[in-house]
Design a protein around this motif. Structure first.
Motif, PDB file in Angstrom:
ATOM      1  N   PHE A  99      -0.917   1.168   2.387  1.00 42.93           N
ATOM      2  CA  PHE A  99      -0.800  -0.270   2.122  1.00 42.93           C
ATOM      3  C   PHE A  99      -0.831  -1.060   3.435  1.00 42.93           C
ATOM      4  N   LEU A 100      -0.069  -0.610   4.428  1.00 50.21           N
ATOM      5  CA  LEU A 100      -0.023  -1.298   5.717  1.00 50.21           C
ATOM      6  C   LEU A 100      -1.400  -1.335   6.373  1.00 50.21           C
ATOM      7  N   LYS A 101      -2.150  -0.242   6.239  1.00 51.89           N
ATOM      8  CA  LYS A 101      -3.498  -0.184   6.821  1.00 51.89           C
ATOM      9  C   LYS A 101      -4.449  -1.146   6.116  1.00 51.89           C
ATOM     10  N   ASP A 102      -4.201  -1.412   4.823  1.00 56.70           N
ATOM     11  CA  ASP A 102      -5.099  -2.246   4.021  1.00 56.70           C
ATOM     12  C   ASP A 102      -4.859  -3.746   4.190  1.00 56.70           C
ATOM     13  N   ILE A 103      -3.751  -4.132   4.845  1.00 52.20           N
ATOM     14  CA  ILE A 103      -3.451  -5.563   4.971  1.00 52.20           C
ATOM     15  C   ILE A 103      -4.546  -6.241   5.793  1.00 52.20           C
ATOM     16  N   PRO A 104      -5.216  -7.255   5.238  1.00 52.79           N
ATOM     17  CA  PRO A 104      -6.264  -7.966   5.995  1.00 52.79           C
ATOM     18  C   PRO A 104      -5.703  -8.594   7.267  1.00 52.79           C
ATOM     19  N   THR A 105      -6.488  -8.622   8.315  1.00 53.20           N
ATOM     20  CA  THR A 105      -6.046  -9.096   9.633  1.00 53.20           C
ATOM     21  C   THR A 105      -5.413 -10.486   9.605  1.00 53.20           C
ATOM     22  N   TYR A 149       2.915   3.604   1.101  1.00 54.79           N
ATOM     23  CA  TYR A 149       3.256   2.425   1.890  1.00 54.79           C
ATOM     24  C   TYR A 149       2.446   2.384   3.186  1.00 54.79           C
ATOM     25  N   ASN A 150       2.235   3.530   3.804  1.00 55.56           N
ATOM     26  CA  ASN A 150       1.444   3.579   5.047  1.00 55.56           C
ATOM     27  C   ASN A 150       0.006   3.146   4.800  1.00 55.56           C
ATOM     28  N   GLU A 166       3.799 -24.455   2.784  1.00 59.07           N
ATOM     29  CA  GLU A 166       4.838 -23.757   3.530  1.00 59.07           C
ATOM     30  C   GLU A 166       4.251 -22.965   4.698  1.00 59.07           C
ATOM     31  N   ASN A 167       2.929 -23.081   4.893  1.00 59.41           N
ATOM     32  CA  ASN A 167       2.246 -22.332   5.954  1.00 59.41           C
ATOM     33  C   ASN A 167       2.579 -20.842   5.845  1.00 59.41           C
ATOM     34  N   CYS A 168       2.467 -20.347   4.621  1.00 58.60           N
ATOM     35  CA  CYS A 168       2.887 -18.976   4.329  1.00 58.60           C
ATOM     36  C   CYS A 168       1.804 -18.290   3.490  1.00 58.60           C
ATOM     37  N   ALA A 169       1.387 -17.110   3.934  1.00 63.30           N
ATOM     38  CA  ALA A 169       0.404 -16.320   3.180  1.00 63.30           C
ATOM     39  C   ALA A 169       0.840 -14.861   3.222  1.00 63.30           C
ATOM     40  N   ILE A 170       0.888 -14.235   2.060  1.00 63.92           N
ATOM     41  CA  ILE A 170       1.433 -12.877   1.941  1.00 63.92           C
ATOM     42  C   ILE A 170       0.439 -11.973   1.220  1.00 63.92           C
ATOM     43  N   TYR A 171       0.269 -10.769   1.746  1.00 65.66           N
ATOM     44  CA  TYR A 171      -0.507  -9.725   1.076  1.00 65.66           C
ATOM     45  C   TYR A 171       0.484  -8.665   0.597  1.00 65.66           C
ATOM     46  N   CYS A 172       0.353  -8.262  -0.673  1.00 63.75           N
ATOM     47  CA  CYS A 172       1.294  -7.275  -1.217  1.00 63.75           C
ATOM     48  C   CYS A 172       0.676  -6.540  -2.401  1.00 63.75           C
ATOM     49  N   HIS A 173       1.356  -5.484  -2.828  1.00 61.09           N
ATOM     50  CA  HIS A 173       1.033  -4.784  -4.063  1.00 61.09           C
ATOM     51  C   HIS A 173       2.185  -5.010  -5.040  1.00 61.09           C
ATOM     52  N   ALA A 174       1.854  -5.165  -6.308  1.00 59.89           N
ATOM     53  CA  ALA A 174       2.890  -5.482  -7.292  1.00 59.89           C
ATOM     54  C   ALA A 174       2.624  -4.744  -8.598  1.00 59.89           C
ATOM     55  N   ASN A 225       0.990 -15.421 -19.375  1.00 56.25           N
ATOM     56  CA  ASN A 225       1.965 -15.550 -18.298  1.00 56.25           C
ATOM     57  C   ASN A 225       2.379 -14.147 -17.850  1.00 56.25           C
ATOM     58  N   HIS A 226       2.140 -13.860 -16.571  1.00 58.34           N
ATOM     59  CA  HIS A 226       2.462 -12.548 -16.006  1.00 58.34           C
ATOM     60  C   HIS A 226       3.685 -12.664 -15.107  1.00 58.34           C
ATOM     61  N   LYS A 227       4.570 -11.710 -15.221  1.00 55.68           N
ATOM     62  CA  LYS A 227       5.664 -11.581 -14.266  1.00 55.68           C
ATOM     63  C   LYS A 227       5.464 -10.241 -13.571  1.00 55.68           C
ATOM     64  N   VAL A 228       5.439 -10.258 -12.231  1.00 61.06           N
ATOM     65  CA  VAL A 228       5.220  -9.020 -11.472  1.00 61.06           C
ATOM     66  C   VAL A 228       6.335  -8.848 -10.454  1.00 61.06           C
ATOM     67  N   ILE A 229       6.651  -7.592 -10.173  1.00 62.39           N
ATOM     68  CA  ILE A 229       7.652  -7.266  -9.163  1.00 62.39           C
ATOM     69  C   ILE A 229       6.943  -6.588  -8.002  1.00 62.39           C
ATOM     70  N   PHE A 230       7.357  -6.910  -6.780  1.00 60.86           N
ATOM     71  CA  PHE A 230       6.683  -6.333  -5.623  1.00 60.86           C
ATOM     72  C   PHE A 230       6.891  -4.821  -5.575  1.00 60.86           C
ATOM     73  N   HIS A 231       5.808  -4.117  -5.329  1.00 61.00           N
ATOM     74  CA  HIS A 231       5.845  -2.657  -5.171  1.00 61.00           C
ATOM     75  C   HIS A 231       5.796  -2.302  -3.683  1.00 61.00           C
ATOM     76  N   HIS A 232       4.826  -2.870  -2.980  1.00 61.45           N
ATOM     77  CA  HIS A 232       4.745  -2.737  -1.522  1.00 61.45           C
ATOM     78  C   HIS A 232       4.681  -4.136  -0.917  1.00 61.45           C
ATOM     79  N   ILE A 233       5.629  -4.441  -0.042  1.00 60.39           N
ATOM     80  CA  ILE A 233       5.632  -5.705   0.694  1.00 60.39           C
ATOM     81  C   ILE A 233       6.412  -5.484   1.981  1.00 60.39           C
ATOM     82  N   ARG A 234       5.948  -6.071   3.071  1.00 57.79           N
ATOM     83  CA  ARG A 234       6.674  -5.923   4.331  1.00 57.79           C
ATOM     84  C   ARG A 234       7.984  -6.714   4.268  1.00 57.79           C
ATOM     85  N   ASP A 235       9.015  -6.207   4.922  1.00 62.44           N
ATOM     86  CA  ASP A 235      10.324  -6.866   4.914  1.00 62.44           C
ATOM     87  C   ASP A 235      10.229  -8.295   5.446  1.00 62.44           C
ATOM     88  N   ASP A 236       9.454  -8.483   6.533  1.00 63.65           N
ATOM     89  CA  ASP A 236       9.296  -9.828   7.103  1.00 63.65           C
ATOM     90  C   ASP A 236       8.651 -10.782   6.107  1.00 63.65           C
TER      91      ASP A 236
END
Length: 200
Positions: free
Chosen positions: A41-47, A38-39, A138-146, A159-170
């Motif tokens: 992952f946080l470092k990899d989030i694009p600015t 997870y740490n 929705e003016n919303c953009a999210i970076y995550c791992h799934a 058709n793919h269904k994915v569940i979030f593996h790493h995502i920030r709570d916010d």
């Protein structure tokens, strides 16, 4: 064992409300299938993805106490809203540059647990992937791992269904709020259509 694992993940996916909605995502395989901490992952989030979340949180905190003011203070609120809109335009431009056409897939549903998307090529079941979600209206953009928990073939597409593996709570909270906001808009539109049909 794989079926048991996937059934568990599907149950987790279904615990959250999700809504059908068309949106763009970018998706790619994650480091040859190796899981990332997870740490890291946080470092990899694009600015730009960090900025859009931070700005949304600041806007919400700053504007809430000003919602009841009038007069000159009301004009100040209007000015601050205009400045916020300018910043949103700049951030949206930065986010558009993050949208890689070569990695673009069509999202069809999203919620707090994961997303569904379609494409003419398939990821593997239980594969870990990097995802960038673009909910423009929705003016919303999210970076995550799934993790891919379901792949179904339909009319030359998958058709793919994915569940979030790493995502920030916010970010998860923003997805939930966006899904509820879209549901509210859909219900309002449905009510308008019914009223129109009744009056005809």
């Amino acid at each position: 064992m794989p079926d048991e694992h996937n059934n568990l993940k599907l149950n987790q996916y279904n615990e959250f409300f999700s809504i059908d909605h068309d949106f763009n995502i970018n998706a790619k395989r994650l480091n040859n299938g190796k899981t990332i901490s997870y740490n890291d992952f946080l470092k990899d989030i694009p600015t730009p993805f960090k900025l859009v979340n931070d700005i949304a949180s600041l806007d919400q905190a700053a504007m809430a106490p000003l919602g009841v003011v009038t007069g000159v203070a009301g004009q100040l609120v209007q000015y601050l809203n205009t400045q916020a809109q300018k910043i949103d335009l700049l951030i949206n431009h930065m986010l558009n540059e993050q949208d890689d056409e070569n990695q673009r897939y069509q999202g069809v549903a999203f919620g707090g647990a994961g997303i569904e998307f379609i494409h003419d090529t398939a990821f593997s079941l239980n594969e870990f992937i990097e995802i960038k979600i673009f909910l423009t209206h929705e003016n919303c953009a999210i970076y995550c791992h799934a993790e891919v928990i379901q792949v179904e073939s339909t009319e030359n597409q998958y058709n793919h269904k994915v569940i979030f593996h790493h995502i920030r709570d916010d970010d998860r909270e923003r997805l939930v709020r966006s899904s509820l906001h879209l549901q509210s808009k859909q219900l309002q539109q449905l009510a308008k259509q019914r009223n129109k049909q009744t009056n005809e």
